[in-house]
Write a protein that holds these residues in place. Structure first.
Motif, PDB file in Angstrom:
ATOM      1  N   SER A 186       0.818  -1.216   0.000  1.00 60.92           N
ATOM      2  CA  SER A 186       0.000   0.000   0.000  1.00 60.92           C
ATOM      3  C   SER A 186       0.855   1.271   0.000  1.00 60.92           C
ATOM      4  O   SER A 186       0.387   2.316  -0.431  1.00 60.92           O
ATOM      5  N   PHE A 187       2.108   1.189   0.459  1.00 60.13           N
ATOM      6  CA  PHE A 187       2.979   2.378   0.406  1.00 60.13           C
ATOM      7  C   PHE A 187       3.168   2.829  -1.038  1.00 60.13           C
ATOM      8  O   PHE A 187       3.021   3.995  -1.374  1.00 60.13           O
ATOM      9  N   MET A 226      -1.167   9.335  -5.387  1.00 66.01           N
ATOM     10  CA  MET A 226      -0.966  10.762  -5.119  1.00 66.01           C
ATOM     11  C   MET A 226      -0.298  11.439  -6.308  1.00 66.01           C
ATOM     12  O   MET A 226       0.137  12.591  -6.218  1.00 66.01           O
ATOM     13  N   ARG A 250      11.570   8.986  -1.900  1.00 62.45           N
ATOM     14  CA  ARG A 250      10.949   9.706  -0.779  1.00 62.45           C
ATOM     15  C   ARG A 250      10.154   8.823   0.171  1.00 62.45           C
ATOM     16  O   ARG A 250       9.938   9.186   1.323  1.00 62.45           O
ATOM     17  N   ASN A 303      12.340   4.353   4.404  1.00 59.67           N
ATOM     18  CA  ASN A 303      11.756   3.412   5.350  1.00 59.67           C
ATOM     19  C   ASN A 303      12.499   2.086   5.434  1.00 59.67           C
ATOM     20  O   ASN A 303      12.068   1.177   6.127  1.00 59.67           O
ATOM     21  N   ALA A 328      -1.731   3.035   5.242  1.00 57.72           N
ATOM     22  CA  ALA A 328      -0.574   3.348   4.389  1.00 57.72           C
ATOM     23  C   ALA A 328       0.021   4.728   4.661  1.00 57.72           C
ATOM     24  O   ALA A 328       0.441   5.428   3.743  1.00 57.72           O
ATOM     25  N   LEU A 329       0.061   5.121   5.922  1.00 57.74           N
ATOM     26  CA  LEU A 329       0.768   6.370   6.253  1.00 57.74           C
ATOM     27  C   LEU A 329       2.256   6.099   6.184  1.00 57.74           C
ATOM     28  O   LEU A 329       2.715   5.035   6.592  1.00 57.74           O
ATOM     29  N   PHE A 330       3.027   7.061   5.670  1.00 52.09           N
ATOM     30  CA  PHE A 330       4.453   6.829   5.504  1.00 52.09           C
ATOM     31  C   PHE A 330       5.183   7.086   6.820  1.00 52.09           C
ATOM     32  O   PHE A 330       5.188   8.215   7.322  1.00 52.09           O
ATOM     33  N   PRO A 331       5.814   6.058   7.399  1.00 54.38           N
ATOM     34  CA  PRO A 331       6.383   6.183   8.749  1.00 54.38           C
ATOM     35  C   PRO A 331       7.541   7.175   8.827  1.00 54.38           C
ATOM     36  O   PRO A 331       7.827   7.697   9.899  1.00 54.38           O
ATOM     37  N   ASN A 332       8.206   7.430   7.696  1.00 58.50           N
ATOM     38  CA  ASN A 332       9.374   8.317   7.745  1.00 58.50           C
ATOM     39  C   ASN A 332       8.979   9.792   7.786  1.00 58.50           C
ATOM     40  O   ASN A 332       9.821  10.649   8.007  1.00 58.50           O
ATOM     41  N   MET A 333       7.707  10.088   7.561  1.00 54.79           N
ATOM     42  CA  MET A 333       7.283  11.491   7.528  1.00 54.79           C
ATOM     43  C   MET A 333       6.358  11.778   8.713  1.00 54.79           C
ATOM     44  O   MET A 333       5.599  10.902   9.141  1.00 54.79           O
ATOM     45  N   TYR A 345       3.228  15.867   1.196  1.00 57.80           N
ATOM     46  CA  TYR A 345       3.648  14.961   0.134  1.00 57.80           C
ATOM     47  C   TYR A 345       2.458  14.624  -0.766  1.00 57.80           C
ATOM     48  O   TYR A 345       2.570  14.609  -1.989  1.00 57.80           O
ATOM     49  N   ALA A 346       1.306  14.372  -0.113  1.00 59.92           N
ATOM     50  CA  ALA A 346       0.106  14.034  -0.886  1.00 59.92           C
ATOM     51  C   ALA A 346      -0.335  15.210  -1.744  1.00 59.92           C
ATOM     52  O   ALA A 346      -0.827  15.045  -2.851  1.00 59.92           O
ATOM     53  N   LYS A 396       5.035  11.641  14.299  1.00 67.28           N
ATOM     54  CA  LYS A 396       5.148  10.551  13.335  1.00 67.28           C
ATOM     55  C   LYS A 396       3.931   9.626  13.490  1.00 67.28           C
ATOM     56  O   LYS A 396       3.415   9.467  14.602  1.00 67.28           O
ATOM     57  N   ARG A 411      -5.318  13.032   4.476  1.00 71.45           N
ATOM     58  CA  ARG A 411      -4.287  12.962   3.450  1.00 71.45           C
ATOM     59  C   ARG A 411      -4.911  12.687   2.082  1.00 71.45           C
ATOM     60  O   ARG A 411      -4.458  13.210   1.060  1.00 71.45           O
TER      61      ARG A 411
END
Lengths: 223, 275
Positions: A116-117, A124, A134, A139, B89-94, B102-103, B129, B145
């Motif tokens: 899903s990432f 998007m 990015r 990650n 699906a949230l991006f863990p690094n952001m 980003y979106a 985070k 998002r």
């Protein structure tokens, strides 16, 4: 006894790791996400250095790069490259020899991320490249670090391939592992001990640093 | 928007042919209801372009996203679809804010972002985070998002299924707010009848890969009408147990069993059904 073989070893490992990193990114990405029928073949080729005796690789490199043969002659005539008994040849051989050590951690890091990432990012409006740099790579930092360290350490520890294709030319191809063997052959145990001790200490320190750093990274992302 | 697709799926019970034909009107919230394995998620994946239908057509206004006969299959990133995944699906690094930016992408609309942040009540969370947020908070971030990219259609894949009852009711209200504030086509996949009644304008029921019913939620799911309430007090009278519930219109005192009495803390949100 001199520092030259040690410096050469770390120069070789650094150059190899750097080039390998950039080769491995697209290759790992492809191996992680492609559904091509060629994938098992490429995967097998990448993993071959894990099981082959280094001398086998070294032997075929020697044959292929030799200016007496077609490919080596072509390299020599057209690109002015002489890869046998040269530093350039060592780098090329090391890249192939250490390839799985860089590719495997990055590949398993990438395929371990939720699908899903990638899907969310593409919805998007992001390109694959932007998603890779990015979202995906940030990650899998522990996997990237593991790949870099393993590839570096494996190149430092190389012996068979280097001996076959590089020989034993001081300042050019005589890396630390060869120097140790050379010293022992000529009963110069003091030199052998010196090289061995330095390699041992540096390897220990590098791995120690990585494991402490990686522990920290994992703790940080899991918090 | 027209969706007319066919796809052969590998369902747990063997191969299944999924057929789905539907128009979605402007500002309509359409719910897709059906048992798990009915192909609900696959429909959303095909609309967004993450999965390719075997045949049919998908078009948005005059733009064709997919057409088997014309060999058109627009890439997901060019469709501008908002998708809220089951796992968020949230991006863990952001951080939350970085996720939103980003979106939003290059043509960052600061005014719109601020507006949506105000409606979303994310507050202090935006500098955190995702991994430190609760399930309900992550879900809200995932929704916001999907909204900041100003999607042409929003797809919600069982968005509230992983949450506990109380959080779920809260988030349904939240979605209802969004429905009032933002004009948008929405497809909501759900297996919660009450959720559908509360949020959707229309529902299609899937069974065996086909639409078996379609209509207004109240018509499709008659009967049990849920009323929401909050437990404001608990009492014991003559060794009987009562809980006092505040609903929108009134205060009710209900006799309950001891186990229910013990399991219901004051402040709990609950749903009451009249049969």
């Amino acid at each position: 006894m001199s520092w030259e073989p040690l410096i050469l070893t770390f120069k070789l490992a650094s150059v190899t790791t750097l080039i390998l990193f950039f080769i491995s990114l697209p290759l790992s990405y492809w191996l992680a996400f492609s559904r091509s029928r060629l994938k098992p073949v490429i995967q097998t080729l990448v993993a071959m250095p894990l099981v082959l005796p280094p001398t086998v690789l070294g032997f075929y490199f020697l044959i292929a790069f030799s200016p007496n043969n077609a490919f080596g002659e072509w390299l020599d005539a057209w690109l002015g490259l002489r890869l046998v008994f040269s530093f350039g040849g060592l780098v090329l051989a090391s890249i192939i020899y250490s390839l799985p050590f860089m590719v495997h951690p990055i590949q398993s890091g990438l395929s371990g991320l939720p699908a899903s990432f990638r899907e969310a990012s593409s919805l998007m409006g992001k390109s694959r490249l932007e998603t890779l740099f990015r979202v995906l790579l940030p990650n899998i930092k522990p996997s990237l670090l593991a790949g870099i360290v393993l590839a570096f350490a494996h190149t430092v520890g190389e012996f068979g391939v280097v001996l076959m294709i590089g020989g034993n030319i001081p300042g050019k191809t005589k890396v630390a592992s060869i120097a140790i063997y050379d010293s022992v052959e000529s009963l110069d145990y003091a030199s052998a001990n010196f090289y061995s001790l330095v390699l041992f200490s540096i390897s220990f320190l590098v791995l120690l640093l990585v494991y402490s750093l990686n522990g920290g990274l994992i703790k940080f992302s899991g918090r | 928007m027209l969706i007319d697709i066919q796809k052969r799926l590998n369902a747990p019970s063997g191969k299944m042919d999924l057929k789905f034909h539907c128009h979605i009107h402007e500002n309509e919230w359409l719910a897709i209801y059906g048992p798990s394995g009915a192909g609900k998620t696959s429909i959303l994946r095909m609309i967004s372009g993450l999965m390719k239908p075997d045949a049919g057509k998908i078009s948005f206004k005059k733009e064709v996203w997919f057409s088997k006969s014309k060999k058109i299959n627009t890439k997901p990133r060019l469709r501008n679809v908002g998708f809220v995944f089951q796992d968020y699906a949230l991006f863990p690094n952001m951080t939350v804010l970085e996720n939103l930016k980003y979106a939003q992408g290059k043509n960052e609309d600061k005014i719109f972002l601020n507006e949506i942040l105000e409606v979303s009540q994310l507050g202090d969370l935006i500098h955190k985070k995702p991994s430190v947020l609760s399930g309900g908070q992550q879900q809200r971030v995932a929704l916001v998002r999907a909204l900041v990219q100003k999607p042409r259609i929003l797809l919600l894949d069982e968005p509230l299924s992983a949450l506990d009852e109380k959080t779920r009711l809260g988030l349904q209200d939240y979605l209802l707010e969004i429905k009032k504030e933002i004009q948008l086509r929405v497809i909501l996949v759900s297996h919660d009848k009450n959720e559908i009644k509360k949020l959707a304008d229309r529902v299609v029921v899937l069974g065996n890969g086909e639409i078996i019913q379609e209509g207004k939620p109240e018509t499709i799911f008659p009967g049990k009408e849920g009323v929401e309430g909050v437990v404001i007090d608990k009492r014991m009278k003559d060794s009987l147990f009562f809980i006092v519930i505040q609903t929108k219109g009134s205060i009710l005192e209900l006799p309950v069993s001891k186990s229910k009495f013990d399991a219901t803390p004051i402040g709990d949100k609950i749903q009451l059904f009249l049969e």
